[in-house]
Design a protein around this motif. Structure first.
Motif, PDB file in Angstrom:
ATOM      1  N   GLN A   1       0.829  -1.068   0.033  1.00 25.18           N
ATOM      2  CA  GLN A   1       0.106  -0.072   0.078  1.00 25.18           C
ATOM      3  C   GLN A   1       0.976   1.274  -0.013  1.00 25.18           C
ATOM      4  O   GLN A   1       0.509   2.337  -0.590  1.00 25.18           O
ATOM      5  CB  GLN A   1      -0.840  -0.038   1.340  1.00 25.18           C
ATOM      6  CG  GLN A   1      -1.949  -1.006   1.327  1.00 25.18           C
ATOM      7  CD  GLN A   1      -2.766  -1.075   2.240  1.00 25.18           C
ATOM      8  OE1 GLN A   1      -2.134  -1.023   3.600  1.00 25.18           O
ATOM      9  NE2 GLN A   1      -4.359  -1.285   2.387  1.00 25.18           N
ATOM     10  N   VAL A   2       2.109   1.094   0.715  1.00 19.83           N
ATOM     11  CA  VAL A   2       2.758   2.316   0.768  1.00 19.83           C
ATOM     12  C   VAL A   2       3.408   2.528  -0.717  1.00 19.83           C
ATOM     13  O   VAL A   2       3.536   3.599  -1.129  1.00 19.83           O
ATOM     14  CB  VAL A   2       4.031   2.183   1.860  1.00 19.83           C
ATOM     15  CG1 VAL A   2       4.894   3.158   1.716  1.00 19.83           C
ATOM     16  CG2 VAL A   2       3.333   1.994   3.155  1.00 19.83           C
ATOM     17  N   SER A   3       3.927   1.612  -1.508  1.00 17.68           N
ATOM     18  CA  SER A   3       4.576   1.356  -2.682  1.00 17.68           C
ATOM     19  C   SER A   3       3.347   2.257  -3.650  1.00 17.68           C
ATOM     20  O   SER A   3       3.747   3.213  -4.457  1.00 17.68           O
ATOM     21  CB  SER A   3       4.766   0.410  -3.164  1.00 17.68           C
ATOM     22  OG  SER A   3       5.931  -0.353  -2.399  1.00 17.68           O
ATOM     23  N   ARG A   4       1.987   1.868  -3.521  1.00 17.48           N
ATOM     24  CA  ARG A   4       1.078   2.365  -4.639  1.00 17.48           C
ATOM     25  C   ARG A   4       0.856   3.887  -4.150  1.00 17.48           C
ATOM     26  O   ARG A   4       0.701   4.726  -4.981  1.00 17.48           O
ATOM     27  CB  ARG A   4      -0.158   1.634  -4.193  1.00 17.48           C
ATOM     28  CG  ARG A   4      -0.218   0.275  -4.899  1.00 17.48           C
ATOM     29  CD  ARG A   4      -1.381  -0.537  -4.639  1.00 17.48           C
ATOM     30  NE  ARG A   4      -1.401  -1.716  -5.055  1.00 17.48           N
ATOM     31  CZ  ARG A   4      -2.142  -2.926  -4.453  1.00 17.48           C
ATOM     32  NH1 ARG A   4      -2.689  -2.584  -3.569  1.00 17.48           N
ATOM     33  NH2 ARG A   4      -2.004  -4.029  -4.901  1.00 17.48           N
ATOM     34  N   ALA A   5       0.823   4.094  -2.964  1.00 14.35           N
ATOM     35  CA  ALA A   5       0.647   5.731  -2.450  1.00 14.35           C
ATOM     36  C   ALA A   5       1.946   6.599  -3.087  1.00 14.35           C
ATOM     37  O   ALA A   5       1.600   7.719  -3.474  1.00 14.35           O
ATOM     38  CB  ALA A   5       0.251   5.762  -0.900  1.00 14.35           C
ATOM     39  N   TYR A   6       2.880   5.809  -2.915  1.00  8.43           N
ATOM     40  CA  TYR A   6       4.327   6.492  -3.374  1.00  8.43           C
ATOM     41  C   TYR A   6       4.154   6.777  -5.059  1.00  8.43           C
ATOM     42  O   TYR A   6       4.522   7.646  -5.327  1.00  8.43           O
ATOM     43  CB  TYR A   6       5.556   5.826  -2.921  1.00  8.43           C
ATOM     44  CG  TYR A   6       6.617   6.187  -3.565  1.00  8.43           C
ATOM     45  CD1 TYR A   6       7.324   7.500  -3.296  1.00  8.43           C
ATOM     46  CD2 TYR A   6       7.227   5.626  -4.812  1.00  8.43           C
ATOM     47  CE1 TYR A   6       8.414   7.831  -3.993  1.00  8.43           C
ATOM     48  CE2 TYR A   6       8.569   6.062  -5.368  1.00  8.43           C
ATOM     49  CZ  TYR A   6       9.035   6.997  -5.027  1.00  8.43           C
ATOM     50  OH  TYR A   6      10.111   7.713  -5.629  1.00  8.43           O
ATOM     51  N   ARG A   7       3.792   5.738  -5.640  1.00 11.00           N
ATOM     52  CA  ARG A   7       3.881   6.052  -7.250  1.00 11.00           C
ATOM     53  C   ARG A   7       2.683   6.922  -7.425  1.00 11.00           C
ATOM     54  O   ARG A   7       2.860   7.774  -8.488  1.00 11.00           O
ATOM     55  CB  ARG A   7       3.422   4.524  -7.896  1.00 11.00           C
ATOM     56  CG  ARG A   7       4.625   3.670  -8.047  1.00 11.00           C
ATOM     57  CD  ARG A   7       4.311   2.394  -9.077  1.00 11.00           C
ATOM     58  NE  ARG A   7       4.362   1.273  -8.072  1.00 11.00           N
ATOM     59  CZ  ARG A   7       3.640   0.607  -7.638  1.00 11.00           C
ATOM     60  NH1 ARG A   7       2.436   0.365  -7.823  1.00 11.00           N
ATOM     61  NH2 ARG A   7       3.986  -0.499  -6.828  1.00 11.00           N
ATOM     62  N   LYS A   8       1.478   6.936  -6.687  1.00 12.10           N
ATOM     63  CA  LYS A   8       0.470   8.025  -7.234  1.00 12.10           C
ATOM     64  C   LYS A   8       1.042   9.437  -6.822  1.00 12.10           C
ATOM     65  O   LYS A   8       0.922  10.382  -7.547  1.00 12.10           O
ATOM     66  CB  LYS A   8      -0.572   7.697  -6.041  1.00 12.10           C
ATOM     67  CG  LYS A   8      -1.823   8.604  -6.389  1.00 12.10           C
ATOM     68  CD  LYS A   8      -2.908   8.125  -5.492  1.00 12.10           C
ATOM     69  CE  LYS A   8      -4.031   9.445  -5.696  1.00 12.10           C
ATOM     70  NZ  LYS A   8      -5.127   8.879  -4.581  1.00 12.10           N
ATOM     71  N   ALA A   9       1.678   9.577  -5.718  1.00  8.59           N
ATOM     72  CA  ALA A   9       2.069  10.927  -5.267  1.00  8.59           C
ATOM     73  C   ALA A   9       3.537  11.314  -5.961  1.00  8.59           C
ATOM     74  O   ALA A   9       3.471  12.468  -6.415  1.00  8.59           O
ATOM     75  CB  ALA A   9       2.509  11.008  -3.927  1.00  8.59           C
ATOM     76  N   SER A  10       4.161  10.265  -6.525  1.00  4.13           N
ATOM     77  CA  SER A  10       5.286  10.673  -7.250  1.00  4.13           C
ATOM     78  C   SER A  10       5.107  11.123  -8.817  1.00  4.13           C
ATOM     79  O   SER A  10       5.801  11.801  -9.316  1.00  4.13           O
ATOM     80  CB  SER A  10       6.207   9.536  -7.384  1.00  4.13           C
ATOM     81  OG  SER A  10       5.593   8.501  -8.015  1.00  4.13           O
TER      82      SER A  10
END
Length: 168
Positions: free
Chosen positions: A62-71
Motif C-alpha cells: 500500500q505504501v508503494s502504491r501511494a508513493y507511485r501515485k504521489a510521485s
C-alpha cells in the motif's frame, strides 16, 4: 612510578572514550531530518503517513502504491514548480523509511514517544563545518596549552630531582 601512573591515566582515558554511547544512531538522525522536512503549506509538521495519505497500518504494498501515485504529481519532469525536486526527494526518502521494516519501527517509536527538539550533541556536531581559520586557531591554542603543560611538568621534575640530590 611516574610511567605507571601515566599508563593508568592513558588507559582510563581510552576506556572513557571507548564506552558505547547510548544515544540515537545515524538512522534516527536521518529520520529526524525527514520529519523536519515534512511540513505542509502552513508550516505544520506532518507525519509520513499523512504525506503519502496511507493509514498507519498500511502494508509495504500500500505504501508503494501511494508513493507511485504521489510521485506522478511531484516528479520534476512532470511538475515544473521549483520546489518539486526537493519535495520529490523528500517523498522518495519517506517511502524508503516506510517500506523498510526496521526504519519504520524506529519512526513509529519516535512518533509515539514524541519527536525530540534537542537531538543530542552528536546530531549537531555531525552537521558542524568549521572554517579553516577556526581549525588553525584551535590547533595553535591546543598545541600551545600542551607545550605549556609539558614545560611545567619538566620544570617540576627537574626541581624534584635537584631537591632530592641536594638533600642527599
Amino acid at each position: 612510578m611516574r610511567s605507571s601512573v601515566l599508563t593508568v591515566l592513558v588507559l582510563v582515558l581510552c576506556a572513557c572514550f571507548a564506552l558505547p554511547v547510548l544515544a540515537w544512531e545515524k538512522e534516527d538522525y536521518a529520520i529526524f531530518d525527514l520529519i523536519k522536512g515534512a511540513k505542509d503549506a502552513k508550516g505544520r509538521r506532518n507525519d509520513f503517513y499523512t504525506v503519502l495519505e496511507v493509514p498507519h497500518t498500511a502494508t509495504p504494498i500500500q505504501v508503494s502504491r501511494a508513493y507511485r501515485k504521489a510521485s506522478l504529481e511531484l516528479h520534476p519532469d512532470k511538475n515544473p514548480a521549483p520546489e518539486a525536486a526537493s519535495l520529490y526527494a523528500l517523498l522518495t526518502s519517506i517511502n524508503g523509511v516506510l517500506k523498510d521494516k526496521e526504519l519504520r519501527e524506529r519512526y513509529d517509536k519516535h512518533r509515539k514517544t514524541g519527536i525530540p527538539t534537542w537531538r543530542g550533541t552528536g546530531y549537531y556536531i555531525a552537521r558542524y563545518k568549521p572554517g579553516l581559520a577556526f581549525i588553525i586557531s584551535f590547533l595553535v591554542v591546543a598545541i600551545s596549552i600542551g607545550q605549556y603543560a609539558t614545560q611545567w611538568a619538566q620544570f617540576y621534575q627537574l626541581k624534584h630531582k635537584i631537591e632530592t640530590t641536594v638533600v642527599e
